[in-house]
Design an enzyme around this catalytic site. Sequence first.
Site, mmCIF file in Angstrom:
data_model
loop_
_atom_site.group_PDB
_atom_site.id
_atom_site.type_symbol
_atom_site.label_atom_id
_atom_site.label_comp_id
_atom_site.label_asym_id
_atom_site.label_seq_id
_atom_site.Cartn_x
_atom_site.Cartn_y
_atom_site.Cartn_z
ATOM 1 N N LYS A 184 0.885 -1.176 0.000
ATOM 2 C CA LYS A 184 0.000 0.000 0.000
ATOM 3 C C LYS A 184 0.914 1.215 0.000
ATOM 4 C CE LYS A 184 -2.014 2.958 1.979
ATOM 5 N NZ LYS A 184 -1.708 4.341 1.563
ATOM 6 N N GLU A 260 9.406 1.550 11.081
ATOM 7 C CA GLU A 260 10.406 2.620 10.957
ATOM 8 C C GLU A 260 9.623 3.923 10.999
ATOM 9 O OE1 GLU A 260 12.585 1.770 7.379
ATOM 10 O OE2 GLU A 260 13.354 -0.100 8.205
ATOM 11 N N CYS A 294 13.478 10.968 6.880
ATOM 12 C CA CYS A 294 13.331 10.626 8.300
ATOM 13 C C CYS A 294 14.658 10.777 9.033
ATOM 14 C CB CYS A 294 12.823 9.202 8.441
ATOM 15 S SG CYS A 294 13.952 8.004 7.721
ATOM 16 N N GLU A 396 8.714 16.461 15.350
ATOM 17 C CA GLU A 396 9.216 16.287 13.985
ATOM 18 C C GLU A 396 8.450 17.232 13.049
ATOM 19 O OE1 GLU A 396 8.027 12.815 11.631
ATOM 20 O OE2 GLU A 396 10.147 12.501 11.191
HETATM 21 P P1 NAD Z 1 2.142 8.477 7.242
HETATM 22 O O1 NAD Z 1 2.295 7.759 8.540
HETATM 23 O O2 NAD Z 1 1.159 9.559 7.144
HETATM 24 O O3 NAD Z 1 1.743 7.447 6.086
HETATM 25 C C1 NAD Z 1 2.540 6.327 5.773
HETATM 26 C C2 NAD Z 1 1.666 5.271 5.150
HETATM 27 O O4 NAD Z 1 0.738 4.778 6.120
HETATM 28 C C3 NAD Z 1 0.826 5.771 3.973
HETATM 29 O O5 NAD Z 1 0.832 4.763 2.985
HETATM 30 C C4 NAD Z 1 -0.552 5.933 4.598
HETATM 31 O O6 NAD Z 1 -1.618 5.846 3.688
HETATM 32 C C5 NAD Z 1 -0.569 4.762 5.575
HETATM 33 N N1 NAD Z 1 -1.517 4.869 6.684
HETATM 34 C C6 NAD Z 1 -1.924 5.981 7.343
HETATM 35 N N2 NAD Z 1 -2.792 5.647 8.336
HETATM 36 C C7 NAD Z 1 -2.927 4.296 8.308
HETATM 37 C C8 NAD Z 1 -3.673 3.355 9.074
HETATM 38 N N3 NAD Z 1 -4.461 3.723 10.079
HETATM 39 N N4 NAD Z 1 -3.563 2.045 8.744
HETATM 40 C C9 NAD Z 1 -2.765 1.631 7.738
HETATM 41 N N5 NAD Z 1 -2.050 2.481 6.965
HETATM 42 C C10 NAD Z 1 -2.117 3.793 7.251
HETATM 43 O O7 NAD Z 1 3.606 8.943 6.851
HETATM 44 P P2 NAD Z 1 4.022 9.881 5.637
HETATM 45 O O8 NAD Z 1 3.476 11.242 5.919
HETATM 46 O O9 NAD Z 1 3.676 9.207 4.357
HETATM 47 O O10 NAD Z 1 5.627 9.892 5.760
HETATM 48 C C11 NAD Z 1 6.316 10.776 6.575
HETATM 49 C C12 NAD Z 1 6.618 10.159 7.916
HETATM 50 O O11 NAD Z 1 7.313 8.948 7.724
HETATM 51 C C13 NAD Z 1 7.525 10.994 8.782
HETATM 52 O O12 NAD Z 1 7.087 10.939 10.114
HETATM 53 C C14 NAD Z 1 8.870 10.312 8.676
HETATM 54 O O13 NAD Z 1 9.743 10.514 9.746
HETATM 55 C C15 NAD Z 1 8.454 8.898 8.573
HETATM 56 N N6 NAD Z 1 9.507 8.099 7.935
HETATM 57 C C16 NAD Z 1 10.277 7.283 8.713
HETATM 58 C C17 NAD Z 1 11.310 6.551 8.145
HETATM 59 C C18 NAD Z 1 12.206 5.650 8.953
HETATM 60 O O14 NAD Z 1 12.926 4.877 8.352
HETATM 61 N N7 NAD Z 1 12.213 5.737 10.270
HETATM 62 C C19 NAD Z 1 11.534 6.658 6.774
HETATM 63 C C20 NAD Z 1 10.734 7.519 6.019
HETATM 64 C C21 NAD Z 1 9.714 8.226 6.614
HETATM 65 O O1 6OD Z 2 18.260 3.882 3.300
HETATM 66 C C1 6OD Z 2 17.382 3.222 3.828
HETATM 67 O O2 6OD Z 2 17.341 1.980 3.797
HETATM 68 C C2 6OD Z 2 16.309 3.903 4.550
HETATM 69 N N1 6OD Z 2 15.424 3.105 5.181
HETATM 70 C C3 6OD Z 2 16.246 5.241 4.532
HETATM 71 C C4 6OD Z 2 15.240 5.970 5.184
HETATM 72 C C5 6OD Z 2 15.091 7.282 4.933
HETATM 73 C C6 6OD Z 2 14.030 8.023 5.533
HETATM 74 O O3 6OD Z 2 13.403 8.896 5.003
#
Ligand code: NAD
Ligand code: 6OD
Length: 492
Positions: A184, A260, A294, A396
């Site tokens: 998804k 993550e 992230c 964040e």
């Molecule tokens: P988000 O949590 O809004 O959405 C991520 C995904 O989850 C989307 O596909 C969304 O449709 C889905 N989703 C939302 N609510 C849901 C539910 N109740 N059940 C199932 N699926 C659901 O995140 P975003 O805005 O797309 O991305 C940004 C965030 O992601 C930031 O907080 C960032 O720090 C984090 N992020 C973390 C990492 C990491 O590796 N730690 C990497 C990239 C992004």
């Molecule tokens: O490089 C990766 O494998 C990884 N998970 C990066 C995450 C980046 C976050 O936005």
Amino acid sequence: MLQQPILPEHGLFIDGAYVPATSGRTFQKISPVSGRVIATVHEAGRDDVDRAVRAAKAALSGPWGKMSVAERAGLLQDLSQAINARFDDFLEAEIADTGKPRSLARLVDIPRGGANFATFADMIKNLGAEFFETATPDGGRAINYGVHRPKGVIAVISPWNLPLLLMTWKVGPALACGNTVVVKPSEITPHTATLLGEVMNAVGIPKGVYNVIHGFGPNSAGEFLTQHPLVDGITFTGETRTGEAIMKQAAIGLRDISFELGGKNAAIVFADADLDKAVAGTMQSVFSNCGQVCLGTERVYVERPVYEEFVSRLKGAAEGLVLGGPDTQGVSMGPLVSEEHRDKVLSYYRLAEEEGATVVTGGGVPQFGDERDGGFFIQPTIWTDLADTSPIIREEIFGPCCHIRPFDSEEEVIALANDSDYGLCSAIWTENLSRAHRVAPQIEVGLVWVNSWFLRDLRTAFGGSKKSGIGREGGEHSLEFYTERANICVKL
Ligand code: NAD
Ligand code: 6OD
């Protein structure tokens, strides 16, 4: 329904075919560069999700489940090459969705799409087994050896910031371990996951192994998928709050999770750092991908003797960034991904001023006088002088901004860096090797970079502590999550 990288209309990809959603609902994909609609996307309903999960379940006992590890690894190597062969198509799809500079997607996002399959194909081929010989009560012997079985159907829920990279970072090891997946992707970035279905078919990945459903989270495709009783494991990258919601959904049927999540990452610049490198590295960690990483830095701590110089040099570099669309001449920073996300980041820009921040640079929305004014651009922004308790320091933001604060000792900066609900990563800038080794393990995060940022080796553990995640992926840690281990004990 699908032959080009940027589609006017996206269906779902279920059981090896592009199909319309039976829900009858669609939503629009908006260009972050111009604010214009660029695609219509079918939204999966509960029945569509059910179809996708059942296709994935059935594929586990089809040709995919019967393949040897070597055959499976060979197919994934082919897939990696096929992604590279269609590099330009993936590139167009990714920049259409995100608006990021073409040069960035070319250097980071698309190559990782291929590497995520090649790396885990290699790893699975070289996976050893544990072995113990055991004395038995009757004076005889038994041998014990471990096997890894696929976990089953894996739900992959991915975000919009690095869509292809982060989705394949999970699909690669999941398939290498013999699982099937239902992906998804974020509703904001549907293109590359859709395109990947075509490449899966082209290289002969059996139908049902890779499925894509589009839609939102709550009361939509994301929730329906994570609640589905035939899903065996859920791997999610996204916001911490979404992780909390998914954890509740995963509790139904006790499904395994790997999360993550968000970060509020600190960069620490010691007075003995090579300032050229520290400024360049911090520029990258704060502003690349318009701050939507992230692992990005939002808190910068600089040792007092070099504080003024560092602030002034980072300001100069930030003011030299060129904002624009993927192909703007010399572009170094694109737009934020959506209007909603820009509103969120702008609310923090306003709050910083209300809280008494000194705005070193930026703080608003740029004006171009062309179609970019319809897009979601925002100024790169630096603040100083906020209290450590300010939401700007604690929450964040996920935009191109940071706060810089001076410090006077190692102990102080370690405490400052650790004073956070998050624990994803940190970057330390120093030329003193002993200090680097002394400080790095004391930072309560999953990843520490010394004199670098975002250097990735896919065999290493990746993940966060505190509210930044649950579990680790990467190398053997991915294999651990995507398989079930069993011990076989044989009495000799
Ligand atoms: P988000 O949590 O809004 O959405 C991520 C995904 O989850 C989307 O596909 C969304 O449709 C889905 N989703 C939302 N609510 C849901 C539910 N109740 N059940 C199932 N699926 C659901 O995140 P975003 O805005 O797309 O991305 C940004 C965030 O992601 C930031 O907080 C960032 O720090 C984090 N992020 C973390 C990492 C990491 O590796 N730690 C990497 C990239 C992004
Ligand atoms: O490089 C990766 O494998 C990884 N998970 C990066 C995450 C980046 C976050 O936005």
